[in-house]
Motif scaffolding. Structure first.
Motif, PDB file in Angstrom:
ATOM      1  N   SER A 107      16.560   1.822  37.136  1.00  0.00           N
ATOM      2  CA  SER A 107      15.317   1.297  37.720  1.00  0.00           C
ATOM      3  C   SER A 107      15.049   1.924  39.083  1.00  0.00           C
ATOM      4  O   SER A 107      13.898   2.245  39.418  1.00  0.00           O
ATOM      5  CB  SER A 107      15.397  -0.230  37.855  1.00  0.00           C
ATOM      6  OG  SER A 107      15.508  -0.849  36.598  1.00  0.00           O
ATOM      7  N   LEU A 108      16.090   2.116  39.868  1.00  0.00           N
ATOM      8  CA  LEU A 108      15.935   2.754  41.171  1.00  0.00           C
ATOM      9  C   LEU A 108      15.375   4.164  41.025  1.00  0.00           C
ATOM     10  O   LEU A 108      14.445   4.560  41.734  1.00  0.00           O
ATOM     11  CB  LEU A 108      17.280   2.804  41.899  1.00  0.00           C
ATOM     12  CG  LEU A 108      17.786   1.504  42.532  1.00  0.00           C
ATOM     13  CD1 LEU A 108      19.235   1.648  42.946  1.00  0.00           C
ATOM     14  CD2 LEU A 108      16.924   1.134  43.742  1.00  0.00           C
ATOM     15  N   PHE A 109      15.956   4.935  40.115  1.00  0.00           N
ATOM     16  CA  PHE A 109      15.524   6.321  39.937  1.00  0.00           C
ATOM     17  C   PHE A 109      14.109   6.401  39.366  1.00  0.00           C
ATOM     18  O   PHE A 109      13.390   7.356  39.625  1.00  0.00           O
ATOM     19  CB  PHE A 109      16.492   7.075  39.028  1.00  0.00           C
ATOM     20  CG  PHE A 109      17.857   7.259  39.627  1.00  0.00           C
ATOM     21  CD1 PHE A 109      18.024   7.510  40.973  1.00  0.00           C
ATOM     22  CD2 PHE A 109      18.998   7.183  38.835  1.00  0.00           C
ATOM     23  CE1 PHE A 109      19.278   7.681  41.532  1.00  0.00           C
ATOM     24  CE2 PHE A 109      20.252   7.353  39.382  1.00  0.00           C
ATOM     25  CZ  PHE A 109      20.399   7.606  40.739  1.00  0.00           C
ATOM     26  N   CYS A 110      13.731   5.408  38.559  1.00  0.00           N
ATOM     27  CA  CYS A 110      12.399   5.393  37.949  1.00  0.00           C
ATOM     28  C   CYS A 110      11.371   4.710  38.847  1.00  0.00           C
ATOM     29  O   CYS A 110      10.219   4.524  38.434  1.00  0.00           O
ATOM     30  CB  CYS A 110      12.446   4.688  36.593  1.00  0.00           C
ATOM     31  SG  CYS A 110      13.414   5.558  35.354  1.00  0.00           S
ATOM     32  N   LYS A 111      11.797   4.310  40.045  1.00  0.00           N
ATOM     33  CA  LYS A 111      10.920   3.638  41.003  1.00  0.00           C
ATOM     34  C   LYS A 111      10.352   2.333  40.449  1.00  0.00           C
ATOM     35  O   LYS A 111       9.183   1.994  40.643  1.00  0.00           O
ATOM     36  CB  LYS A 111       9.766   4.565  41.437  1.00  0.00           C
ATOM     37  CG  LYS A 111      10.217   5.927  41.914  1.00  0.00           C
ATOM     38  CD  LYS A 111      11.197   5.830  43.063  1.00  0.00           C
ATOM     39  CE  LYS A 111      11.708   7.200  43.491  1.00  0.00           C
ATOM     40  NZ  LYS A 111      12.772   7.106  44.510  1.00  0.00           N
ATOM     41  N   GLN A 112      11.200   1.614  39.748  1.00  0.00           N
ATOM     42  CA  GLN A 112      10.841   0.313  39.207  1.00  0.00           C
ATOM     43  C   GLN A 112      11.501  -0.785  40.048  1.00  0.00           C
ATOM     44  O   GLN A 112      12.449  -0.519  40.784  1.00  0.00           O
ATOM     45  CB  GLN A 112      11.288   0.205  37.744  1.00  0.00           C
ATOM     46  CG  GLN A 112      10.623   1.205  36.822  1.00  0.00           C
ATOM     47  CD  GLN A 112       9.115   1.028  36.764  1.00  0.00           C
ATOM     48  OE1 GLN A 112       8.617  -0.058  36.463  1.00  0.00           O
ATOM     49  NE2 GLN A 112       8.377   2.089  37.048  1.00  0.00           N
ATOM     50  N   PRO A 113      11.019  -2.025  39.952  1.00  0.00           N
ATOM     51  CA  PRO A 113      11.590  -3.113  40.765  1.00  0.00           C
ATOM     52  C   PRO A 113      13.084  -3.307  40.479  1.00  0.00           C
ATOM     53  O   PRO A 113      13.534  -3.141  39.338  1.00  0.00           O
ATOM     54  CB  PRO A 113      10.804  -4.339  40.326  1.00  0.00           C
ATOM     55  CG  PRO A 113       9.542  -3.806  39.734  1.00  0.00           C
ATOM     56  CD  PRO A 113       9.894  -2.489  39.130  1.00  0.00           C
ATOM     57  N   VAL A 114      13.854  -3.639  41.514  1.00  0.00           N
ATOM     58  CA  VAL A 114      15.275  -3.956  41.352  1.00  0.00           C
ATOM     59  C   VAL A 114      15.543  -5.398  41.786  1.00  0.00           C
ATOM     60  O   VAL A 114      16.657  -5.756  42.148  1.00  0.00           O
ATOM     61  CB  VAL A 114      16.173  -2.973  42.134  1.00  0.00           C
ATOM     62  CG1 VAL A 114      16.157  -1.609  41.497  1.00  0.00           C
ATOM     63  CG2 VAL A 114      15.759  -2.898  43.593  1.00  0.00           C
ATOM     64  N   SER A 115      14.524  -6.206  41.745  1.00  0.00           N
ATOM     65  CA  SER A 115      14.648  -7.640  41.977  1.00  0.00           C
ATOM     66  C   SER A 115      13.415  -8.307  41.395  1.00  0.00           C
ATOM     67  O   SER A 115      12.426  -7.630  41.083  1.00  0.00           O
ATOM     68  CB  SER A 115      14.760  -7.957  43.483  1.00  0.00           C
ATOM     69  OG  SER A 115      13.594  -7.526  44.158  1.00  0.00           O
ATOM     70  N   GLY A 116      13.489  -9.619  41.230  1.00  0.00           N
ATOM     71  CA  GLY A 116      12.346 -10.350  40.718  1.00  0.00           C
ATOM     72  C   GLY A 116      12.340 -10.456  39.198  1.00  0.00           C
ATOM     73  O   GLY A 116      13.233  -9.966  38.514  1.00  0.00           O
ATOM     74  N   PRO A 117      11.304 -11.096  38.654  1.00  0.00           N
ATOM     75  CA  PRO A 117      11.265 -11.389  37.215  1.00  0.00           C
ATOM     76  C   PRO A 117      11.200 -10.153  36.322  1.00  0.00           C
ATOM     77  O   PRO A 117      11.777 -10.142  35.236  1.00  0.00           O
ATOM     78  CB  PRO A 117       9.993 -12.240  37.062  1.00  0.00           C
ATOM     79  CG  PRO A 117       9.179 -11.967  38.294  1.00  0.00           C
ATOM     80  CD  PRO A 117      10.143 -11.665  39.370  1.00  0.00           C
TER      81      PRO A 117
END
Length: 517
Positions: free
Chosen positions: A274-284
């Motif tokens: 998720s970090l590499f894909c620039k996606q959220p790493v917290s939350g729902p």
């Protein structure tokens, strides 16, 4: 093409052209191919199932492709919706070999062995499916401490297998010959030096190149045995339950425990992804991805058992490929899935791979398994070990190494308990969990809530430096906030040591996601 994230050429939902997609997919294939086939090669050679090796390798590749498609597509709640490559897990090798040897000792046929292994694979997959529903509720049991101990035990339990292959393999006529040792150590050194290179492509391909060089050398000096290729069918048709299915509750419990820790490791891989894909790493959104990814692992392992291969897991080395290529598009995941399925349909691929000399395979797996253990130790080192944690670690690893060295010590126990504790991974895991729950002085739940879901898969996965850099960026705002607070409210020197420990815990998730596979 992505315009929101300058580091990415193509975002998660972008659609690259055919050539960029195929090129990126090939890099993913290169990074994960050896990891997919190696567990099958080790299990079949150790248990004397070599006649079925080509077919089982085909099924491992086929299921990896099918599982990758499921993870990438995200069918309902199943799957992460990321380019999460699936492959056969190293974590289960020692437990599978233990179960197979039990069947073999009781006079079972090769078909009986495989029926039990696939039955255990399917039953354990159901454990992971159920666990995915409660992964955020069990942080008190599956912590960075217990996970680090289990990962270390997995690596230690597999080193014996790697070293045996390096010397020539079980029951080899030329076992421990100088030629075997020279070839195995040569392959090991090639892999190590390529991994130390600053060239990212060489690092990603190190194991593949090392094995290719070793096999080529043996081919020129001694020759490779391809005699079995003539008897192989042209196409392998995936047949559900080709060897039947059986089950043994006594041999199931070690497998079930490993599935639990594998689920947490998958959470770490998906966090890095998720970090590499620039996606959220917290939350729902993030939590739904993690739950869906773990559920996907369980479903894919269930499919693996049905189609005659061993437990699957999310591979972490492919996270490095996303960062290097700058392509995070799910379209690439479908290309990778198609390549795996295509290759898996041809048993000749497994037949050629079966001809890899044992010293070559041993040289590669020895360093891979040792890195598993080192990954676990890194996780433990980042945990800020105090006296209590050190006691838990010492007792758990002492049990693991003890049963490896003196398995006869368990001979007088009831058969079901002996089978559980004979697995070093299970011995270490149970000891760690029980002591971590019962010893006084355990850290509060808040101290561990953030790190438990970001524990990365240490099973020879990923590109450690890239994962660490990105994860540190993710937590840097927290560090900066604490730094500002400390400047406005100076900390007495007597408390500085405590502050440094707290900062180390904040950085914990970054270190846990730095995976050496």
């Amino acid at each position: 093409m992505s315009s929101n994230h300058s580091e990415l050429l193509y975002d998660l939902h972008d659609s690259p052209a055919f050539l960029p997609s195929l090129t990126a997919a090939f890099q993913h294939l290169l990074a994960s191919f050896v990891g997919v086939i190696t567990p099958t090669l080790i299990v079949t050679s150790t248990l004397g199932l070599t006649e079925y090796t080509p077919y089982l390798i085909s099924m491992a590749l086929f299921v990896s492709g099918l599982g990758t498609a499921i993870q990438t597509k995200r069918i309902g709640p199943v799957g992460s919706g990321l380019v999460a490559i699936q492959g056969t897990s190293f974590a289960f090798i020692s437990a599978l070999i233990l179960a197979g040897n039990q069947v073999k000792a009781s006079g079972g046929t090769p078909e009986d062995i495989l029926a039990l292994l696939f039955g255990l694979t399917m039953a354990g997959a159901l454990v992971e499916v159920v666990f995915s529903l409660f992964v955020d509720k069990l942080k008190r049991i599956i912590t960075p401490l217990t996970t680090g101990i289990v990962i270390t035990a997995i690596g230690l339990s597999l080193i014996n297998v790697g070293m045996t292959d390096l010397a020539g393999g079980f029951h080899a006529a030329d076992f421990a010959s100088t030629d075997n040792l020279a070839v195995g150590l040569g392959v090991l050194l090639v892999i190590v030096f390529l991994n130390a290179s600053h060239n990212h492509w060489l690092r990603l391909s190190a194991i593949f190149i090392g094995m290719a060089i070793g096999a080529t050398y043996v081919g020129f000096t001694k020759g490779l045995d391809f005699s079995g290729l003539a008897s192989l069918s042209i196409v392998a048709i995936p047949t559900p339950f080709a060897f039947g299915i059986s089950f043994d509750i006594n041999l199931f419990l070690p497998i079930a425990l490993i599935y639990l820790f594998s689920a947490i490791e998958t959470a770490g891989d998906l966090t890095a992804n998720s970090l590499f894909c620039k996606q959220p790493v917290s939350g729902p959104v993030y939590l739904a991805r993690v739950k869906g990814g773990i559920l996907g692992d369980g479903v894919n392992s269930l499919i693996a058992g049905i189609f005659n291969t061993f437990p699957n897991t999310t591979f972490g080395q492919n996270n490095g490929v996303i960062q290097l290529t700058g392509i995070a598009s799910r379209k690439v995941g479908f290309f990778v899935a198609a390549l795996f399925v295509l290759i898996g349909c041809f048993p000749i691929v497994g037949g050629v791979l079966q001809a890899i000399p044992k010293p070559v395979l041993g040289g590669a797996t020895l360093v891979m398994f040792a890195m598993v253990a080192v990954g676990g130790l890194k996780l433990l080192a980042s945990y800020a070990l105090d006296r209590r944690s050190s006691l838990v670690t010492a007792c758990a690893l002492g049990m693991a190494i003890g049963v490896m060295m003196v398995p006869e010590a368990l001979a007088e126990l009831p058969n079901w308990l002996e089978n559980i504790l004979l697995s070093p991974v299970t011995s270490a895991g149970l000891t760690a969990v029980i002591l971590d729950l019962t010893l006084p002085g355990k850290k509060g739940a808040n101290d561990e809530s953030d790190v438990s879901l970001t524990t990365g898969n240490q099973l020879t996965k990923g590109n450690a430096s890239e994962a660490l850099d990105s994860a540190v960026k993710a937590v840097s705002p927290v560090i900066k906030k604490r730094t500002k607070e400390s400047r406005s409210n100076p900390v007495p020197s007597s408390h500085k040591a405590i502050l440094s420990i707290n900062q180390r815990q904040v950085l914990g998730p970054a270190l846990y996601s730095a995976k050496p596979r």
